[in-house]
Design an enzyme around this catalytic site. Structure first.
Site, PDB file in Angstrom:
ATOM      1  N   ARG A  79     134.837  52.241  -1.716  1.00  0.00           N
ATOM      2  CA  ARG A  79     133.770  53.235  -1.169  1.00  0.00           C
ATOM      3  C   ARG A  79     133.953  54.576  -1.415  1.00  0.00           C
ATOM      4  O   ARG A  79     135.141  54.936  -1.916  1.00  0.00           O
ATOM      5  CB  ARG A  79     133.411  52.970   0.428  1.00  0.00           C
ATOM      6  CG  ARG A  79     134.808  53.481   0.988  1.00  0.00           C
ATOM      7  CD  ARG A  79     134.497  53.170   2.760  1.00  0.00           C
ATOM      8  NE  ARG A  79     135.312  53.688   3.804  1.00  0.00           N
ATOM      9  CZ  ARG A  79     136.632  53.126   3.781  1.00  0.00           C
ATOM     10  NH1 ARG A  79     136.961  52.078   3.436  1.00  0.00           N
ATOM     11  NH2 ARG A  79     137.398  53.778   4.603  1.00  0.00           N
ATOM     12  N   ARG A 128     140.433  48.013   1.863  1.00  0.00           N
ATOM     13  CA  ARG A 128     139.979  46.576   1.790  1.00  0.00           C
ATOM     14  C   ARG A 128     139.087  46.498   0.378  1.00  0.00           C
ATOM     15  O   ARG A 128     138.973  45.690  -0.229  1.00  0.00           O
ATOM     16  CB  ARG A 128     139.753  45.799   2.887  1.00  0.00           C
ATOM     17  CG  ARG A 128     139.385  44.345   2.748  1.00  0.00           C
ATOM     18  CD  ARG A 128     139.102  43.690   4.058  1.00  0.00           C
ATOM     19  NE  ARG A 128     138.163  44.406   4.690  1.00  0.00           N
ATOM     20  CZ  ARG A 128     137.597  43.998   5.896  1.00  0.00           C
ATOM     21  NH1 ARG A 128     138.081  42.911   6.584  1.00  0.00           N
ATOM     22  NH2 ARG A 128     136.651  44.557   6.494  1.00  0.00           N
ATOM     23  N   GLY A 185     141.351  53.752   7.135  1.00  0.00           N
ATOM     24  CA  GLY A 185     140.382  53.878   8.256  1.00  0.00           C
ATOM     25  C   GLY A 185     140.663  55.285   8.796  1.00  0.00           C
ATOM     26  O   GLY A 185     140.881  56.064   8.269  1.00  0.00           O
ATOM     27  N   ARG A 205     152.284  48.208  10.628  1.00  0.00           N
ATOM     28  CA  ARG A 205     153.135  47.425  11.250  1.00  0.00           C
ATOM     29  C   ARG A 205     154.024  46.580  10.405  1.00  0.00           C
ATOM     30  O   ARG A 205     154.059  46.585   9.374  1.00  0.00           O
ATOM     31  CB  ARG A 205     151.965  45.857  11.702  1.00  0.00           C
ATOM     32  CG  ARG A 205     150.917  46.253  12.761  1.00  0.00           C
ATOM     33  CD  ARG A 205     151.698  46.524  14.094  1.00  0.00           C
ATOM     34  NE  ARG A 205     150.716  46.724  15.168  1.00  0.00           N
ATOM     35  CZ  ARG A 205     150.183  47.778  15.606  1.00  0.00           C
ATOM     36  NH1 ARG A 205     150.632  48.868  14.821  1.00  0.00           N
ATOM     37  NH2 ARG A 205     149.239  47.825  16.598  1.00  0.00           N
ATOM     38  N   GLY A 209     154.545  56.188  16.896  1.00  0.00           N
ATOM     39  CA  GLY A 209     153.347  56.646  16.200  1.00  0.00           C
ATOM     40  C   GLY A 209     152.384  57.023  17.310  1.00  0.00           C
ATOM     41  O   GLY A 209     151.730  58.440  17.224  1.00  0.00           O
ATOM     42  N   GLY A 227     145.722  48.621  16.505  1.00  0.00           N
ATOM     43  CA  GLY A 227     145.853  47.252  15.964  1.00  0.00           C
ATOM     44  C   GLY A 227     145.483  46.279  16.927  1.00  0.00           C
ATOM     45  O   GLY A 227     145.443  46.536  18.152  1.00  0.00           O
ATOM     46  N   HIS A 278     158.848  53.016  16.517  1.00  0.00           N
ATOM     47  CA  HIS A 278     157.397  52.497  16.932  1.00  0.00           C
ATOM     48  C   HIS A 278     156.913  53.721  18.101  1.00  0.00           C
ATOM     49  O   HIS A 278     156.406  53.377  18.914  1.00  0.00           O
ATOM     50  CB  HIS A 278     157.325  51.349  17.493  1.00  0.00           C
ATOM     51  CG  HIS A 278     155.814  50.657  17.270  1.00  0.00           C
ATOM     52  ND1 HIS A 278     155.467  49.447  17.141  1.00  0.00           N
ATOM     53  CD2 HIS A 278     154.690  51.365  16.971  1.00  0.00           C
ATOM     54  CE1 HIS A 278     154.155  49.351  16.779  1.00  0.00           C
ATOM     55  NE2 HIS A 278     153.354  50.431  16.708  1.00  0.00           N
TER      56      HIS A 278
END
Length: 317
Positions: free
Chosen positions: A177, A174, A151, A233, A282, A77, A280
């Site tokens: 595809r 987003r 992603g 997040r 990961g 991020g 957090h």
């Protein structure tokens, strides 16, 4: 004098493959967020943002980096550096750490799913109390999984889902595809996909369009008994709305990220029913450092040679 400093949060002598400073005309400076800067920020041309530091640390030197040409994060991020981008000169490339966190984050995602479905926190509590808590728990096998944010991390998560005999894996990003694994649907299709999912995984970047993406309406569309897993997040989820659903017992959740973060003592999320929280973690595992060093060596080699950089997310105007 031409600026030549490279700010690294890892000592240069610990990174194999960096361009020779004399040959490349670079000066490596170590800075991992300490109050004192290693040199004048105005002389920095390549800034590697300290890892696992808060936003204030990440952006603090940026306004003074008048010669900077590259900002490189060590996170997937970029939300923690975005507030400082307006102070940069035009033409600065912002690169993320694609390729560094996929393995670690995907592993944790599977761990959170399995721990939540199979009741591991309940068993740990029973062990502490010397109680034999036998019983029936759901399996991941035959479940329908929805990955929101497809992603490189979302794809790595699906790679690790393959052996678990899931009935279906749906992918959302987003924009729509097609990938080797199949169709990726657009975010606008979430309302029709959520009621079908037993497990909903959030691995999307935090942007203005994904802030509170998981709101009351999103949660209401999830099926009864579904599991929400957030490795994205914290602010992707509306905490108040999630608490309402958890307290009703209608869904369960596993969060590696929270809003606020760190989660303060006394916050209701700590004791919400059906919730597993990890702090957090990961990304920061033994897999991080070798991949981070390879990324930096590769990026700086390309930078010194005047070649295109990888993972360019945006260029300032």
């Amino acid at each position: 004098m031409t600026a030549t400093d490279v700010w690294l949060p890892i000592p240069a002598d610990e990174i194999d493959g960096l361009p020779d400073p004399a040959d490349a005309g670079l000066n490596y400076r170590y800075w991992d967020g300490d109050p004192e800067y290693p040199a004048d920020p105005a002389d920095c041309v390549f800034y590697v943002v300290p890892y696992m530091k808060d936003m204030e640390v990440a952006v603090r030197p940026m306004a003074a980096m008048t010669s900077v040409r590259v900002i490189q994060t060590l996170s997937a991020g970029i939300d923690h550096v975005q507030p400082g981008l307006h102070s940069l000169p035009a033409g600065v490339r912002l690169c993320n750490a694609k390729g560094v966190h996929e393995a670690s984050t995907a592993e944790l995602t599977l761990a959170l799913i399995l721990a939540s479905l199979r009741g591991i926190p309940h068993f740990v509590e029973g062990q502490q109390r010397e109680e034999w808590r036998a019983g029936f728990h759901p399996a991941l096998a035959d479940k329908s999984v929805l990955i929101v944010g497809y992603g490189s991390i979302g794809a790595a998560i699906e790679d690790r889902l393959v052996p678990f005999e899931c009935a279906r894996v749906a992918r959302v990003a987003r924009s729509a595809r097609t990938t080797e694994r199949g169709e990726v649907r657009a975010l606008t299709e979430l309302p029709s996909l959520l009621p079908e999912a037993d497990v909903v995984i959030l691995s999307t970047p935090l942007t203005t369009s994904t802030h509170h993406l998981v709101d009351a309406g999103f949660l209401d569309r999830m099926k009864d008994g579904a599991l929400l897993v957030n490795v994205a997040r914290g602010p992707v989820v509306d905490t108040k709305a999630l608490l309402t659903e958890l307290e009703s017992g209608r869904i369960t959740a596993a969060l590696d990220v929270t809003d606020p973060e760190p989660l303060p003592a006394g916050h209701p999320l700590w004791h919400a029913p059906g919730l597993l929280i990890t702090p957090h973690v990961g990304g920061p595992t033994s897999a991080f450092m070798p991949r981070a060093k390879r990324l930096l060596a590769g990026q700086l080699t390309r930078f010194a040679a005047g070649e295109p950089l990888r993972n360019v997310v945006l260029t300032t105007e």
